[in-house]
Write a protein that holds these residues in place. Structure first.
Motif, PDB file in Angstrom:
ATOM      1  N   GLY A  23       7.939  -2.809  -1.169  1.00  0.00           N
ATOM      2  CA  GLY A  23       7.022  -1.675  -1.205  1.00  0.00           C
ATOM      3  C   GLY A  23       6.971  -0.933  -2.532  1.00  0.00           C
ATOM      4  O   GLY A  23       6.292   0.083  -2.637  1.00  0.00           O
ATOM      5  N   TYR A  24       7.662  -1.434  -3.545  1.00  0.00           N
ATOM      6  CA  TYR A  24       7.719  -0.775  -4.856  1.00  0.00           C
ATOM      7  C   TYR A  24       7.257  -1.728  -5.947  1.00  0.00           C
ATOM      8  O   TYR A  24       7.244  -2.942  -5.767  1.00  0.00           O
ATOM      9  N   GLU A  25       6.921  -1.146  -7.092  1.00  0.00           N
ATOM     10  CA  GLU A  25       6.601  -1.904  -8.295  1.00  0.00           C
ATOM     11  C   GLU A  25       7.260  -1.219  -9.487  1.00  0.00           C
ATOM     12  O   GLU A  25       7.602  -0.035  -9.420  1.00  0.00           O
ATOM     13  N   VAL A  33       0.244  -9.175  -2.956  1.00  0.00           N
ATOM     14  CA  VAL A  33       0.561 -10.599  -2.930  1.00  0.00           C
ATOM     15  C   VAL A  33       0.446 -11.179  -4.337  1.00  0.00           C
ATOM     16  O   VAL A  33       1.311 -11.943  -4.779  1.00  0.00           O
ATOM     17  N   GLU A  34      -0.592 -10.804  -5.084  1.00  0.00           N
ATOM     18  CA  GLU A  34      -0.760 -11.290  -6.451  1.00  0.00           C
ATOM     19  C   GLU A  34       0.381 -10.831  -7.357  1.00  0.00           C
ATOM     20  O   GLU A  34       0.762 -11.538  -8.289  1.00  0.00           O
ATOM     21  N   SER A  35       0.940  -9.668  -7.073  1.00  0.00           N
ATOM     22  CA  SER A  35       2.035  -9.155  -7.906  1.00  0.00           C
ATOM     23  C   SER A  35       3.316  -9.973  -7.756  1.00  0.00           C
ATOM     24  O   SER A  35       4.214  -9.866  -8.576  1.00  0.00           O
ATOM     25  N   PHE A  36       3.386 -10.790  -6.723  1.00  0.00           N
ATOM     26  CA  PHE A  36       4.581 -11.602  -6.494  1.00  0.00           C
ATOM     27  C   PHE A  36       4.631 -12.854  -7.375  1.00  0.00           C
ATOM     28  O   PHE A  36       5.614 -13.578  -7.347  1.00  0.00           O
ATOM     29  N   ALA A  62      13.853 -11.614   1.091  1.00  0.00           N
ATOM     30  CA  ALA A  62      13.383 -10.217   1.093  1.00  0.00           C
ATOM     31  C   ALA A  62      11.878 -10.160   0.822  1.00  0.00           C
ATOM     32  O   ALA A  62      11.145  -9.406   1.476  1.00  0.00           O
ATOM     33  N   ILE A  63      11.408 -10.946  -0.136  1.00  0.00           N
ATOM     34  CA  ILE A  63       9.977 -10.986  -0.435  1.00  0.00           C
ATOM     35  C   ILE A  63       9.209 -11.529   0.769  1.00  0.00           C
ATOM     36  O   ILE A  63       8.152 -11.000   1.139  1.00  0.00           O
ATOM     37  N   ASP A  64       9.736 -12.582   1.406  1.00  0.00           N
ATOM     38  CA  ASP A  64       9.084 -13.126   2.603  1.00  0.00           C
ATOM     39  C   ASP A  64       8.997 -12.081   3.709  1.00  0.00           C
ATOM     40  O   ASP A  64       8.004 -12.023   4.436  1.00  0.00           O
ATOM     41  N   GLY A  65      10.017 -11.226   3.823  1.00  0.00           N
ATOM     42  CA  GLY A  65       9.975 -10.142   4.809  1.00  0.00           C
ATOM     43  C   GLY A  65       8.824  -9.191   4.527  1.00  0.00           C
ATOM     44  O   GLY A  65       8.126  -8.740   5.444  1.00  0.00           O
ATOM     45  N   GLU A  66       8.616  -8.874   3.254  1.00  0.00           N
ATOM     46  CA  GLU A  66       7.492  -8.007   2.904  1.00  0.00           C
ATOM     47  C   GLU A  66       6.160  -8.735   3.100  1.00  0.00           C
ATOM     48  O   GLU A  66       5.194  -8.140   3.597  1.00  0.00           O
ATOM     49  N   LEU A  67       6.103 -10.008   2.735  1.00  0.00           N
ATOM     50  CA  LEU A  67       4.875 -10.787   2.925  1.00  0.00           C
ATOM     51  C   LEU A  67       4.444 -10.810   4.392  1.00  0.00           C
ATOM     52  O   LEU A  67       3.250 -10.753   4.688  1.00  0.00           O
ATOM     53  N   ALA A  68       5.419 -10.874   5.291  1.00  0.00           N
ATOM     54  CA  ALA A  68       5.109 -10.927   6.721  1.00  0.00           C
ATOM     55  C   ALA A  68       4.390  -9.666   7.191  1.00  0.00           C
ATOM     56  O   ALA A  68       3.635  -9.705   8.162  1.00  0.00           O
ATOM     57  N   SER A  69       4.597  -8.558   6.492  1.00  0.00           N
ATOM     58  CA  SER A  69       3.954  -7.303   6.891  1.00  0.00           C
ATOM     59  C   SER A  69       2.576  -7.114   6.255  1.00  0.00           C
ATOM     60  O   SER A  69       1.881  -6.159   6.556  1.00  0.00           O
TER      61      SER A  69
END
Length: 181
Positions: free
Chosen positions: A99-101, A126-129, A154-161
């Motif tokens: 949730g941060y950048e 998603v593009e920021s990943f 951790a990234i996959d957890g965020e992607l799922a949301s």
């Protein structure tokens, strides 16, 4: 002849000292730019990049990678790099927290990473990943898989949301690359 030897020694010394700074350990903190509070559990990536060229064009490789997690106070320690250094090698240090950048407007360095809440769309998130997906190219090897797996989960957890249909999970991509080697 002595003059030439002295100049050569000075050049070698200068190039080694200018590169050696990329292999020393780094200790620092990851904080929220709006509150100043630490981001406990933030991932910190140190990626060594070697720039070079061949007769066929430029070539960039990733000879080293370290991924660590910040403690409850947002503190982290990147161990000494194990990268053969040359004048073309640089180390980039960057964080990930769901949730941060990175807050590029804030004063930051390898030892002071500052982040802000991400306010864009799901698509732009998603593009920021992309930066993180490029880390797969730092392998192959068990060391890289062990380094990347917690971050990618951790990234996959965020992607799922997020509303991101058709995107391969980071862990799936990593495992696919692992099978190639």
């Amino acid at each position: 002849m002595r003059m030439l030897a002295a100049v050569a020694a000075a050049c070698i010394g200068l190039s080694m000292s200018s590169c050696a700074t990329y292999n020393f350990p780094v200790e620092g903190t990851v904080t929220d730019s709006s509150t100043g509070k630490p981001l406990a559990g933030a991932f910190v990536v140190a990626k060594w990049i070697r720039y070079g060229s061949t007769p066929y064009g430029s070539r960039t490789t990733c000879p080293g990678l370290e991924v660590v997690q910040a403690d409850a106070n947002g503190r982290y320690r990147i161990p000494e790099g194990k990268v053969y250094l040359s004048t073309e090698v640089v180390r980039n240090v960057f964080p990930y927290f769901p949730g941060y950048e990175t807050d590029y407007a804030a004063e930051r360095s390898d030892s002071r990473l500052v982040m802000k809440p991400f306010l864009g769309t799901d698509k732009s998130r998603v593009e920021s990943f992309r930066t993180y997906r490029s880390l797969i190219g730092c392998g192959p090897g068990d060391h890289y898989v062990r380094q990347l797996l917690p971050l990618f989960r951790a990234i996959d957890g965020e992607l799922a949301s997020l509303q991101s249909p058709g995107i391969d999970s980071f862990e799936t991509s990593l495992r696919r690359m692992e099978k190639l080697f």
